[in-house]
Design a protein around this motif. Structure first.
Motif, PDB file in Angstrom:
ATOM      1  N   GLY A   1      37.827  -9.086  26.497  1.00 59.75           N
ATOM      2  CA  GLY A   1      36.992  -9.871  27.283  1.00 59.75           C
ATOM      3  C   GLY A   1      37.204 -10.978  26.758  1.00 59.75           C
ATOM      4  O   GLY A   1      38.112 -11.415  26.150  1.00 59.75           O
TER       5      GLY A   1
ATOM      6  N   SER B   1      42.039  -6.138  32.196  1.00 60.58           N
ATOM      7  CA  SER B   1      40.587  -6.234  31.907  1.00 60.58           C
ATOM      8  C   SER B   1      39.703  -7.302  33.405  1.00 60.58           C
ATOM      9  O   SER B   1      39.915  -7.759  33.673  1.00 60.58           O
ATOM     10  CB  SER B   1      40.782  -7.315  31.015  1.00 60.58           C
TER      11      SER B   1
ATOM     12  N   ASN C   1      36.406  -7.775  32.753  1.00 62.15           N
ATOM     13  CA  ASN C   1      34.896  -8.288  31.382  1.00 62.15           C
ATOM     14  C   ASN C   1      35.553  -9.896  31.085  1.00 62.15           C
ATOM     15  O   ASN C   1      36.604 -10.122  30.405  1.00 62.15           O
ATOM     16  CB  ASN C   1      35.461  -7.851  30.422  1.00 62.15           C
TER      17      ASN C   1
ATOM     18  N   THR D   1      28.786 -12.217  29.663  1.00 59.16           N
ATOM     19  CA  THR D   1      28.668 -12.519  28.725  1.00 59.16           C
ATOM     20  C   THR D   1      27.595 -11.934  27.605  1.00 59.16           C
ATOM     21  O   THR D   1      28.113 -11.148  26.487  1.00 59.16           O
ATOM     22  CB  THR D   1      28.157 -14.686  28.498  1.00 59.16           C
TER      23      THR D   1
ATOM     24  N   MET E   1      28.992  -8.214  26.917  1.00 59.78           N
ATOM     25  CA  MET E   1      30.393  -9.103  26.423  1.00 59.78           C
ATOM     26  C   MET E   1      29.661  -8.467  24.380  1.00 59.78           C
ATOM     27  O   MET E   1      30.547  -7.797  24.151  1.00 59.78           O
ATOM     28  CB  MET E   1      31.319  -9.774  26.436  1.00 59.78           C
TER      29      MET E   1
ATOM     30  N   ALA F   1      30.246  -5.902  21.828  1.00 61.89           N
ATOM     31  CA  ALA F   1      30.967  -6.258  20.342  1.00 61.89           C
ATOM     32  C   ALA F   1      30.201  -6.726  19.631  1.00 61.89           C
ATOM     33  O   ALA F   1      30.846  -5.830  18.584  1.00 61.89           O
ATOM     34  CB  ALA F   1      31.110  -7.854  20.651  1.00 61.89           C
TER      35      ALA F   1
ATOM     36  N   LEU G   1      34.089  -3.563  22.240  1.00 66.11           N
ATOM     37  CA  LEU G   1      35.127  -4.352  22.289  1.00 66.11           C
ATOM     38  C   LEU G   1      35.563  -4.663  21.411  1.00 66.11           C
ATOM     39  O   LEU G   1      35.180  -5.049  20.290  1.00 66.11           O
ATOM     40  CB  LEU G   1      33.530  -5.781  23.545  1.00 66.11           C
TER      41      LEU G   1
ATOM     42  N   LEU H   1      37.996 -10.498  22.029  1.00 61.20           N
ATOM     43  CA  LEU H   1      37.109 -11.045  22.840  1.00 61.20           C
ATOM     44  C   LEU H   1      37.410 -12.318  22.667  1.00 61.20           C
ATOM     45  O   LEU H   1      37.881 -13.200  20.910  1.00 61.20           O
ATOM     46  CB  LEU H   1      36.121 -11.085  22.432  1.00 61.20           C
TER      47      LEU H   1
ATOM     48  N   THR I   1      27.585 -16.154  17.740  1.00 63.37           N
ATOM     49  CA  THR I   1      28.198 -16.179  17.809  1.00 63.37           C
ATOM     50  C   THR I   1      28.389 -14.363  15.635  1.00 63.37           C
ATOM     51  O   THR I   1      28.545 -13.611  15.558  1.00 63.37           O
ATOM     52  CB  THR I   1      29.561 -16.769  16.862  1.00 63.37           C
TER      53      THR I   1
ATOM     54  N   LEU J   1      28.701 -10.736  17.958  1.00 64.73           N
ATOM     55  CA  LEU J   1      30.095 -10.130  17.587  1.00 64.73           C
ATOM     56  C   LEU J   1      30.121  -8.791  16.998  1.00 64.73           C
ATOM     57  O   LEU J   1      31.642  -8.338  17.283  1.00 64.73           O
ATOM     58  CB  LEU J   1      30.803 -11.070  18.055  1.00 64.73           C
TER      59      LEU J   1
ATOM     60  N   ALA K   1      33.964  -7.527  16.012  1.00 62.01           N
ATOM     61  CA  ALA K   1      35.284  -7.787  17.715  1.00 62.01           C
ATOM     62  C   ALA K   1      36.184  -8.652  16.963  1.00 62.01           C
ATOM     63  O   ALA K   1      36.365  -9.615  16.246  1.00 62.01           O
ATOM     64  CB  ALA K   1      34.391  -7.854  18.988  1.00 62.01           C
TER      65      ALA K   1
ATOM     66  N   VAL L   1      37.702 -11.929  17.252  1.00 59.50           N
ATOM     67  CA  VAL L   1      37.447 -12.984  17.859  1.00 59.50           C
ATOM     68  C   VAL L   1      39.169 -13.623  18.207  1.00 59.50           C
ATOM     69  O   VAL L   1      39.395 -14.392  16.815  1.00 59.50           O
ATOM     70  CB  VAL L   1      36.228 -13.942  17.634  1.00 59.50           C
TER      71      VAL L   1
END
Length: 697
Positions: free
Chosen positions: A317, A341, A343, A512, A515, A519, A524, A527, A537, A540, A543, A545
């Motif tokens: 994403g 993707s 996303n 958003t 995702m 995550a 996910l 990202l 954050t 998340l 994931a 990042v």
């Protein structure tokens, strides 16, 4: 129209013109200190004296109306002389008086080189002064962390007083004393509270009010000046960035009548010190010990490629940040498409805006300047004083013209002008849409109503229904032909441009919120955050990042790979403001260290991922952008959305929730990564927080 003879030149001017305006229309130059086109007339300085035939003495042209001029004895037009010996002597006398108490501060004054008093003393003054008395001394005043005072230099033009009262809407500046004892002050020696207070620095014709953060930093002739666009909000204020070497030294407003006139907000003006601190200047990878370590670009790209190639497109994403340009969003969208993707999202706050419903449902359709033509304003879920101070000043300007009804549904806040509080949430909006209440009658009878819908009303589950209900209020057939009063007030500079290019979830894609949830739940794998720092954050999960941005803010703190990008003053690009006007960013400085333009990072990354994007230069990228979205090639043109799209939106109004609207901006000075890196903004935020009611208890 009225005929006048100005220095022998016959002109026709409207009777409401002042003599000063009439003289300038005829090409004559009239000096002034107190007069300003956007402020009320004070007639304090007397520098604008001209000779009016039939008058026993020179008259102040700024305060004398054309309609008050009498024709000659034989019916000839009134005659004005701006360059006679009488006028010259009068102006020399005024200048001599102004300099009686003015200190000899020019070598150490920050206004030096840009001072109206310097310029006009050279042009209209004399080389000696007959007054030998001691100069008066005035104590400097405290106006807050932004405006520095040297009140010995003040000539009592009262521009600052009139601006604070008339434009800023805060009656915090005024004059005490009389004659020689007169002083400009905040009465109680408190800091000014206006979000526009920095504009008094530009208005001051001498060095009495200067920029406190800029004090003793540079001289104007040392600076390289670049005309560009502000990115601190979605207004798109026109600004000039002054740099020395690689550093931004100050930011000043540029004239644009349809957007910001000649004002800018304090965040726009003073955020420049945040461009120097917390900068990302090299790539980083998070090691096994949980700490970020500097690496080469090759190693950073290799780490990303390993994770991306081990995943599938549906598990990747991308979220666009509030300061991103259209070009880099277009490049990121192309990369996500190449990865397979769907996303991607530009709406960090989860605003329920669908570009598929038509552009009229996503922009400020009346236009910022169109507010001055409005005869009723309804504000829903917004505090424009914090979300767009320039637009709030425009509403106040329209209110001062008279005969404007303003209603607010949402939180009670000080907007600097009176309004009727209609309620706190959707129930009040539904009641208004059904035609109940006195304000409903006001909106029904209005020919040019404006309904401002803020992100506080859109960034919620029923946001789409709120927007449709607002459109329903405007569905009356009695409006002026072509008038589109639906005004979506954005807070992010990148939002409209991202919506224009479709930087929203594709078929089956996640937004958003989706995702972030995916995550956190392990759904996910990778990202990409393109300067996206306004999301949670902490949610998340595990994931991987990848953060592309200019500052070490929330996104970089969570990232597994950090790729250093450019700030808005360090790149060329396109921004689309809240009214849908396309404007161009111009590079004023270069990013530090190994940081690169965001589009160039994405282009290099695409090659490392084996999905090479089809451009090799910024010109090629922009050419492809314009081919895909031709309206983005039309620079600085405002086109309101189709009224039919608003009518169609109104027919899709769904169920409304019950929760009250909450304004999205709680700390005006700390809305993005650059502002949060600024020591000046931190000081302003602390001062603003101390003024809150709960802080006083």
């Amino acid at each position: 129209m009225t005929k006048l003879l100005v220095d022998g030149v016959e002109i026709d001017v409207p009777p409401e013109f002042t003599l000063l305006q009439a003289c300038e229309a005829a090409g004559a130059e009239i000096p002034r200190f107190c007069f300003h086109e956007r402020l009320s007339i004070a007639g304090n300085c007397r520098m604008c004296l001209v000779e009016l035939k039939g008058s026993p003495k020179p008259v102040a042209s700024c305060a004398w109306s054309v309609r008050d001029c009498r024709p000659g004895p034989n019916g000839e037009p009134p005659q004005i002389v701006t360059r006679s010996g009488v006028v010259k002597k009068a102006r020399e006398g005024v200048m001599e008086f102004l300099l009686i108490n003015h200190p000899l501060d020019c070598p150490i004054c920050d206004q030096g080189g840009e001072c109206d008093l310097q310029d006009q003393a050279m042009a209209y003054g004399i080389d000696h002064n007959r007054f030998a008395e001691n100069k008066r001394a005035v104590e400097d005043k405290y106006l807050g962390p932004l405006v520095k005072t040297s009140m010995n230099r003040c000539i009592h033009c009262t521009r600052c007083v009139r601006f604070a009262t008339e434009v800023g809407g805060v009656t915090e500046l005024g004059a005490i004393g009389r004659g020689e004892d007169m002083e400009i002050t905040t009465y109680l020696e408190s800091a000014m509270s206006s979000e526009l207070q920095g504009n008094v620095i530009d208005l001051c014709p001498v060095g009495a009010l200067t920029s406190k953060p800029y004090a003793f930093q540079a001289r104007p002739w040392e600076l390289v000046k670049t005309e560009t666009i502000d990115a601190m909000d979605a207004v798109g204020s026109n600004i000039r960035v002054d740099t020395r070497g690689r550093e931004v030294m100050r930011i000043l407003p540029r004239l644009h009548e349809e957007i910001n006139e000649e004002w800018i907000s304090d965040k726009t003006r003073f955020v420049w010190d945040g461009l120097r601190t917390q900068r990302l200047d090299r790539p980083y990878i998070r090691g096994a010990n949980g700490r970020l370590a500097a690496v080469s670009w090759r190693d950073a790209f290799a780490a990303i490629a390993a994770r991306v190639n081990a995943s599938s497109g549906t598990r990747i994403g991308a979220i666009g940040g509030d300061l991103a340009t259209v070009e880099e969003l277009f490049a990121l969208k192309g990369l996500m498409t190449a990865l397979g993707s769907p996303n991607l999202d530009i709406r960090q706050d989860g605003a329920q805006l669908d570009p598929a419903a038509g552009r009229a449902s996503t922009i400020f359709n009346p236009g910022i300047a169109g507010i001055e033509a409005a005869d009723a304003v309804l504000i829903i879920g917004s505090n424009p004083r914090h979300e767009a101070p320039i637009i709030n000043a425009r509403i106040r300007k329209r209110w001062r013209m008279g005969d404007l009804a303003v209603g607010v549904i949402g939180e009670r806040v000080d907007l600097t002008y009176p309004y009727e509080h209609l309620g706190a949430g959707p129930e009040s909006l539904a009641e208004l849409a059904s035609g109940r209440g006195a304000f409903a009658e006001v909106l029904k009878s209005a020919k040019r109503p404006v309904v401002i819908v803020g992100q506080g009303a859109l960034a919620r589950e029923d946001g789409a229904s709120v927007l449709a209900t607002a459109a329903k209020i405007l569905s009356s057939a009695e409006r002026d032909a072509g008038w589109n009063g639906l005004a979506v007030l954005h807070t992010a500079a990148s939002r409209v441009g991202g919506l224009d290019i479709g930087f929203v979830p594709g078929a089956g894609g996640m937004d958003t919120g989706g995702m972030i949830a995916a995550a956190g739940a392990g759904g996910l794998d990778v990202l990409f955050l393109l300067g996206a720092d306004e999301i949670d954050t902490d949610r998340l999960g595990k994931a991987f990042v990848v953060y592309i941005g200019s500052h070490g803010d929330a996104g970089a703190m969570r990232a597994d790979v950090v790729l250093p990008g450019s700030a808005y003053t360090e790149k060329n690009g396109t921004l689309v403001n809240t009214e849908g006007r396309v404007q161009r960013l111009k590079r004023a400085a270069f990013p530090p260290g190994d940081a690169r333009d965001d589009w160039a990072i994405l282009r290099a990354l695409s090659e490392a991922l084996g999905r090479r994007l089809p451009f090799d230069s910024f010109a090629q990228l922009r050419s492809q952008l314009f081919a895909a979205h031709p309206h983005l090639a039309a620079e600085d043109r405002f086109v309101p959305g189709d009224v039919a799209e608003v009518a169609a939106l109104a027919r899709n109004a769904g169920a409304l929730g019950r929760a009250a609207f909450v304004n999205p901006i709680r700390a005006f000075y700390l809305t993005n990564a650059i502002a949060r890196a600024s020591a000046v903004m931190a000081e302003c935020a602390a001062l603003a927080a101390s003024r809150l009611p709960e802080a006083a208890e």
